[in-house]
Design a protein around this motif. Structure first.
Motif, PDB file in Angstrom:
ATOM      1  N   VAL A 321      45.403  30.941  49.316  1.00  7.49           N
ATOM      2  CA  VAL A 321      44.438  32.009  49.073  1.00  7.49           C
ATOM      3  C   VAL A 321      44.129  32.609  50.427  1.00  7.49           C
ATOM      4  CG1 VAL A 321      42.228  32.624  48.044  1.00  7.49           C
ATOM      5  CG2 VAL A 321      43.457  30.611  47.238  1.00  7.49           C
ATOM      6  N   VAL A 322      44.407  33.874  50.577  1.00 14.25           N
ATOM      7  CA  VAL A 322      44.178  34.528  51.867  1.00 14.25           C
ATOM      8  C   VAL A 322      43.563  35.889  51.649  1.00 14.25           C
ATOM      9  CG1 VAL A 322      45.936  33.451  53.309  1.00 14.25           C
ATOM     10  CG2 VAL A 322      46.558  35.344  51.845  1.00 14.25           C
ATOM     11  N   ARG A 323      42.967  36.387  52.719  1.00 10.81           N
ATOM     12  CA  ARG A 323      42.444  37.742  52.665  1.00 10.81           C
ATOM     13  C   ARG A 323      43.410  38.604  53.441  1.00 10.81           C
ATOM     14  NH1 ARG A 323      37.008  37.368  55.138  1.00 10.81           N
ATOM     15  NH2 ARG A 323      38.338  37.653  56.917  1.00 10.81           N
ATOM     16  N   LEU A 324      44.069  39.523  52.739  1.00 10.92           N
ATOM     17  CA  LEU A 324      45.019  40.415  53.404  1.00 10.92           C
ATOM     18  C   LEU A 324      44.474  41.828  53.321  1.00 10.92           C
ATOM     19  CD1 LEU A 324      48.362  39.054  51.870  1.00 10.92           C
ATOM     20  CD2 LEU A 324      47.675  38.854  54.262  1.00 10.92           C
ATOM     21  N   ALA A 325      44.330  42.475  54.443  1.00 10.07           N
ATOM     22  CA  ALA A 325      43.783  43.831  54.491  1.00 10.07           C
ATOM     23  C   ALA A 325      42.461  43.896  53.724  1.00 10.07           C
ATOM     24  CB  ALA A 325      44.783  44.835  53.913  1.00 10.07           C
ATOM     25  N   GLY A 326      41.661  42.845  53.836  1.00 12.03           N
ATOM     26  CA  GLY A 326      40.359  42.819  53.177  1.00 12.03           C
ATOM     27  C   GLY A 326      40.438  42.519  51.693  1.00 12.03           C
ATOM     28  N   VAL A 327      41.627  42.301  51.171  1.00 10.03           N
ATOM     29  CA  VAL A 327      41.771  42.024  49.741  1.00 10.03           C
ATOM     30  C   VAL A 327      42.036  40.527  49.554  1.00 10.03           C
ATOM     31  CG1 VAL A 327      43.072  42.546  47.626  1.00 10.03           C
ATOM     32  CG2 VAL A 327      42.795  44.303  49.383  1.00 10.03           C
ATOM     33  N   MET A 328      41.160  39.871  48.798  1.00 10.68           N
ATOM     34  CA  MET A 328      41.395  38.457  48.514  1.00 10.68           C
ATOM     35  C   MET A 328      42.664  38.346  47.674  1.00 10.68           C
ATOM     36  SD  MET A 328      39.230  36.297  49.810  1.00 10.68           S
ATOM     37  CE  MET A 328      39.107  34.844  48.785  1.00 10.68           C
ATOM     38  N   THR A 329      43.545  37.462  48.088  1.00 13.66           N
ATOM     39  CA  THR A 329      44.855  37.360  47.448  1.00 13.66           C
ATOM     40  C   THR A 329      45.198  35.893  47.196  1.00 13.66           C
ATOM     41  OG1 THR A 329      45.571  39.344  48.639  1.00 13.66           O
ATOM     42  CG2 THR A 329      47.316  37.947  47.731  1.00 13.66           C
ATOM     43  N   ASP A 368      42.351  49.882  40.979  1.00 17.80           N
ATOM     44  CA  ASP A 368      42.400  50.318  42.369  1.00 17.80           C
ATOM     45  C   ASP A 368      42.778  49.177  43.321  1.00 17.80           C
ATOM     46  OD1 ASP A 368      42.227  51.827  44.571  1.00 17.80           O
ATOM     47  OD2 ASP A 368      40.038  51.813  44.689  1.00 17.80           O
ATOM     48  N   VAL A 369      41.971  48.122  43.348  1.00 21.99           N
ATOM     49  CA  VAL A 369      42.326  46.992  44.214  1.00 21.99           C
ATOM     50  C   VAL A 369      42.600  45.721  43.424  1.00 21.99           C
ATOM     51  CG1 VAL A 369      41.211  47.693  46.359  1.00 21.99           C
ATOM     52  CG2 VAL A 369      39.886  46.468  44.637  1.00 21.99           C
ATOM     53  N   ASN A 370      42.212  45.697  42.148  1.00 21.68           N
ATOM     54  CA  ASN A 370      42.445  44.479  41.375  1.00 21.68           C
ATOM     55  C   ASN A 370      43.846  44.507  40.783  1.00 21.68           C
ATOM     56  OD1 ASN A 370      39.817  43.769  41.909  1.00 21.68           O
ATOM     57  ND2 ASN A 370      39.065  44.840  40.087  1.00 21.68           N
ATOM     58  N   HIS A 371      44.530  43.413  40.976  1.00 18.11           N
ATOM     59  CA  HIS A 371      45.933  43.408  40.591  1.00 18.11           C
ATOM     60  C   HIS A 371      46.297  42.004  40.133  1.00 18.11           C
ATOM     61  CE1 HIS A 371      50.245  44.449  41.190  1.00 18.11           C
ATOM     62  NE2 HIS A 371      50.304  43.163  41.432  1.00 18.11           N
ATOM     63  N   LEU A 372      47.013  41.928  39.031  1.00 21.62           N
ATOM     64  CA  LEU A 372      47.432  40.633  38.513  1.00 21.62           C
ATOM     65  C   LEU A 372      48.902  40.698  38.157  1.00 21.62           C
ATOM     66  CD1 LEU A 372      46.926  37.802  37.169  1.00 21.62           C
ATOM     67  CD2 LEU A 372      46.323  39.051  35.097  1.00 21.62           C
ATOM     68  N   ARG A 373      49.653  39.713  38.634  1.00 20.96           N
ATOM     69  CA  ARG A 373      51.068  39.648  38.266  1.00 20.96           C
ATOM     70  C   ARG A 373      51.351  38.224  37.805  1.00 20.96           C
ATOM     71  NH1 ARG A 373      55.999  39.243  41.731  1.00 20.96           N
ATOM     72  NH2 ARG A 373      54.629  39.423  43.535  1.00 20.96           N
ATOM     73  N   LEU A 374      51.959  38.103  36.650  1.00 21.62           N
ATOM     74  CA  LEU A 374      52.259  36.770  36.116  1.00 21.62           C
ATOM     75  C   LEU A 374      53.757  36.594  36.008  1.00 21.62           C
ATOM     76  CD1 LEU A 374      49.765  36.673  33.086  1.00 21.62           C
ATOM     77  CD2 LEU A 374      49.434  35.675  35.348  1.00 21.62           C
ATOM     78  N   GLY A 383      54.360  31.319  38.024  1.00 18.42           N
ATOM     79  CA  GLY A 383      53.793  31.831  39.255  1.00 18.42           C
ATOM     80  C   GLY A 383      52.818  32.947  38.957  1.00 18.42           C
ATOM     81  N   ALA A 384      51.964  33.249  39.930  1.00 15.55           N
ATOM     82  CA  ALA A 384      51.016  34.346  39.740  1.00 15.55           C
ATOM     83  C   ALA A 384      50.573  34.900  41.077  1.00 15.55           C
ATOM     84  CB  ALA A 384      49.795  33.849  38.971  1.00 15.55           C
ATOM     85  N   MET A 385      50.258  36.167  41.043  1.00 16.15           N
ATOM     86  CA  MET A 385      49.697  36.847  42.213  1.00 16.15           C
ATOM     87  C   MET A 385      48.393  37.488  41.736  1.00 16.15           C
ATOM     88  SD  MET A 385      50.313  37.890  45.363  1.00 16.15           S
ATOM     89  CE  MET A 385      52.061  37.772  45.613  1.00 16.15           C
ATOM     90  N   VAL A 386      47.299  37.107  42.358  1.00 17.73           N
ATOM     91  CA  VAL A 386      46.000  37.667  41.968  1.00 17.73           C
ATOM     92  C   VAL A 386      45.410  38.355  43.182  1.00 17.73           C
ATOM     93  CG1 VAL A 386      43.733  37.174  40.965  1.00 17.73           C
ATOM     94  CG2 VAL A 386      45.665  35.670  40.441  1.00 17.73           C
ATOM     95  N   MET A 387      45.230  39.656  43.090  1.00 20.46           N
ATOM     96  CA  MET A 387      44.664  40.387  44.227  1.00 20.46           C
ATOM     97  C   MET A 387      43.352  41.038  43.799  1.00 20.46           C
ATOM     98  SD  MET A 387      48.130  42.107  45.700  1.00 20.46           S
ATOM     99  CE  MET A 387      47.677  42.442  47.382  1.00 20.46           C
ATOM    100  N   GLY A 388      42.396  41.055  44.715  1.00 22.75           N
ATOM    101  CA  GLY A 388      41.097  41.652  44.404  1.00 22.75           C
ATOM    102  C   GLY A 388      40.241  40.652  43.646  1.00 22.75           C
ATOM    103  N   ASP A 389      39.789  41.044  42.467  1.00 18.96           N
ATOM    104  CA  ASP A 389      38.937  40.175  41.647  1.00 18.96           C
ATOM    105  C   ASP A 389      39.607  38.808  41.464  1.00 18.96           C
ATOM    106  OD1 ASP A 389      37.562  38.888  39.589  1.00 18.96           O
ATOM    107  OD2 ASP A 389      36.904  40.804  38.747  1.00 18.96           O
ATOM    108  N   GLN A 390      38.897  37.760  41.861  1.00 20.94           N
ATOM    109  CA  GLN A 390      39.500  36.420  41.873  1.00 20.94           C
ATOM    110  C   GLN A 390      39.084  35.550  40.689  1.00 20.94           C
ATOM    111  OE1 GLN A 390      41.815  35.097  44.454  1.00 20.94           O
ATOM    112  NE2 GLN A 390      42.027  37.306  44.386  1.00 20.94           N
ATOM    113  N   LYS A 391      38.514  36.178  39.641  1.00 19.97           N
ATOM    114  CA  LYS A 391      38.072  35.369  38.490  1.00 19.97           C
ATOM    115  C   LYS A 391      39.221  34.536  37.918  1.00 19.97           C
ATOM    116  CE  LYS A 391      34.525  38.291  36.472  1.00 19.97           C
ATOM    117  NZ  LYS A 391      35.039  39.527  37.048  1.00 19.97           N
ATOM    118  N   LEU A 392      40.419  35.078  37.970  1.00 19.91           N
ATOM    119  CA  LEU A 392      41.553  34.379  37.354  1.00 19.91           C
ATOM    120  C   LEU A 392      42.257  33.413  38.302  1.00 19.91           C
ATOM    121  CD1 LEU A 392      43.097  37.287  35.312  1.00 19.91           C
ATOM    122  CD2 LEU A 392      42.215  35.150  34.376  1.00 19.91           C
TER     123      LEU A 392
END
Lengths: 432, 88
Positions: A321-329, A368-374, A383-392
């Protein structure tokens, strides 16, 4: 009394002495390391650069925390290992004899072969002193160029920006971190950094670092363009620090080869952390991680086995879990494929697993900044990529690491579906 | 509007104080210390995370500062035993 020697003051080494002491209160434990700052948070260096924490915060253990470990500390560079005699030479600090030895020597940045890379002002972000050097150089600099890929390169970009510099970012390819991120994800981060004033140079390679009196003064690209800068920051990947092991005749590939008990080709020598390459007995495959938690876990497992308690390292799904360009990822499991031209080896804070795109359907939900890839397999999420909103982020870590059977929702997961809600509901029912 | 918002935040905050505690997860923590640095009453949250122990310090305000500041999502609130729903 058993004599244990642990080489390396990073998290793998410290986790090992913590475990060794918990198993054997009489053992003689010696920690050997050449980093003058001992045990600190390497991932935290990025937050020191951005000014979120002061320098002293990087040190993890207080004197009180060290006391119960009751270990001897030898500061020095281990220069020679003699497995036959069970001896480790530490330069002028003398020779240690061990019954069991742990090599937790970590990894170092791959040096650049670009002409001029030896000049003052060419920096990397491996250790405490590197971070200090960057902060110090930035006081007298106006511009910097960052070369490389992965998390560390963006951390350098953000750190140098926070230090008040005009930052240029050179990428060999057409987008950022192409073997882990998909195009939307790369563009999202690039857009955010551009908004912050970072100047991207795509399809750009460095021909030469230009200097004046041994100090960086600029950089010339292979296209002939010249950019003035006083700092060139390199993040082109890391390599295992295994010279000691190689010279001693231990089996090595990209790292020091170990079995799942972290034992090397010598039964009394173990390896853990970034330097180790663990071979899984079942699959025969071996992977390298440059992540904090696997380093700690391999250190712990190695120590148990060194102390005679049989335990095997069960490699978990790689997560960061990292913050990239201010986006939690959050990056979990297998999400990408191929190679990244900006890296010559695995990047720090990374895992080879992430580049193993399985045979799956991927889908994404964008805003805009929230992004989910499954990454969806036959019966489970891979695998999954969760960017922005980290609820998932938590539910997905749970579902992927437990290899949860998703057959009941598999048919619902299609492009355009409310993926987030479906996954959240499924997970909530599962943990009820 | 502004008052309503702040009241709603306040009641949410109180609910956390009454029913929750902060839980660290070792697999995400990188010991950067941002949590301890930002704790308003100086609890060494990082040490709890190293030990894998909940922040069961009676001084903890459950203000959430460590949870929101953690750049690795390694801290979260969990309901205390008193407020956990019983299994069906």
């Amino acid at each position: 009394m058993t004599r244990y020697v642990v080489v390396g003051t990073g998290v793998a080494g410290v986790a090992a002495i913590d475990t060794l002491r918990s198993r054997d209160c009489n053992a003689e434990i010696t920690l050997v390391g050449d980093d003058p700052h001992g045990f600190y948070s390497r991932p935290g260096l990025a937050y020191y650069l951005t000014g979120e924490i002061p320098e002293k915060q990087l040190t993890i253990f207080t004197k009180e925390d060290w006391k119960p470990l009751n270990s001897k500390y030898v500061r020095g560079n281990a220069t020679r290992l003699n497995p036959q005699k069970h001896q480790l030479e530490i330069g002028s600090a003398g020779t240690l004899t061990y019954d069991r030895l742990l090599l937790a020597t970590g990894s170092v940045a791959v040096p650049s072969s670009i002409p001029g890379a030896d000049m003052q002002g060419v920096v990397k972000l491996d250790d405490f002193d590197d971070a200090r050097r960057i902060v110090s150089l930035a006081r007298h600099a106006r511009s910097a160029v960052v070369v490389g890929g992965g998390i560390i390169a963006v951390e350098l970009v953000e750190g140098l920006k926070a230090l008040g510099l005009k930052v240029h970012y050179f990428l060999r390819g057409e987008r950022y971190w192409p073997n882990v991120l998909d195009e939307n994800e790369s563009r999202l981060l690039e857009h955010r950094l551009t908004e912050d004033g970072v100047i991207f140079h795509f399809q750009t390679e460095t021909a030469e670092i230009l200097g004046k009196n041994g100090k960086v003064a600029g950089i010339r690209t292979t296209k002939g363009e010249t950019i003035r800068c006083e700092i060139v920051a390199m993040g082109i990947g890391v390599k295992a620090r295994m010279e000691l092991a190689k010279a001693a005749g231990l089996a090595t590939e990209r790292g020091i080869l170990t079995n799942e008990t972290m034992q090397t080709s010598d039964p009394d020598i173990f390896a853990a952390g970034d330097v180790s390459q663990v071979r899984e007995a079942l699959s025969g495959q071996s992977f390298m991680d440059t992540l904090w938690h696997p380093a700690r876990e391999t250190g712990r497992i190695a120590a148990f086995n060194m102390a005679g308690v049989s335990k095997t390292y069960k490699r978990k799904v790689a997560i960061n879990v990292v913050r990239l360009a201010g986006v939690m990822t959050t990056i979990i499991g297998a999400v990408g494929s191929g190679i990244d031209d900006d890296l010559v080896s695995v990047a720090r804070g990374s895992s080879e697993t992430w580049q193993q795109l399985p045979n799956t359907i991927s889908m994404q939900s964008n805003s805009d900044v929230n992004h989910l890839r499954l990454m969806i397999g036959e019966q489970s999420l891979l695998g999954a990529m969760v960017m922005g909103d980290q609820k998932l982020s938590w539910p997905l870590q749970d579902l992927i690491s437990s290899n949860a059977d998703i057959t009941s929702i598999r048919h619902l997961l299609h492009p355009g579906a409310a993926l987030g809600q479906i996954v959240m509901d499924f997970w909530s029912n599962l943990v009820k | 509007m502004g008052i309503e918002l702040s009241l709603s935040n306040e009641s949410k905050h109180r609910e956390v104080m009454a029913t929750g505690r902060v839980i660290p997860v070792q697999s995400r923590c990188v010991q950067c210390g941002i949590c301890s640095f930002n704790c308003p009453i100086g609890i060494d949250v990082r040490r709890h995370a190293w030990m894998g122990e909940p922040i069961d310090d009676s001084h903890c305000l459950t203000c959430g500062e460590c949870v929101w500041r953690c750049p690795r999502g390694a801290l979260r609130f969990e309901r205390t035993e008193l407020f956990k729903r019983e299994e069906a």
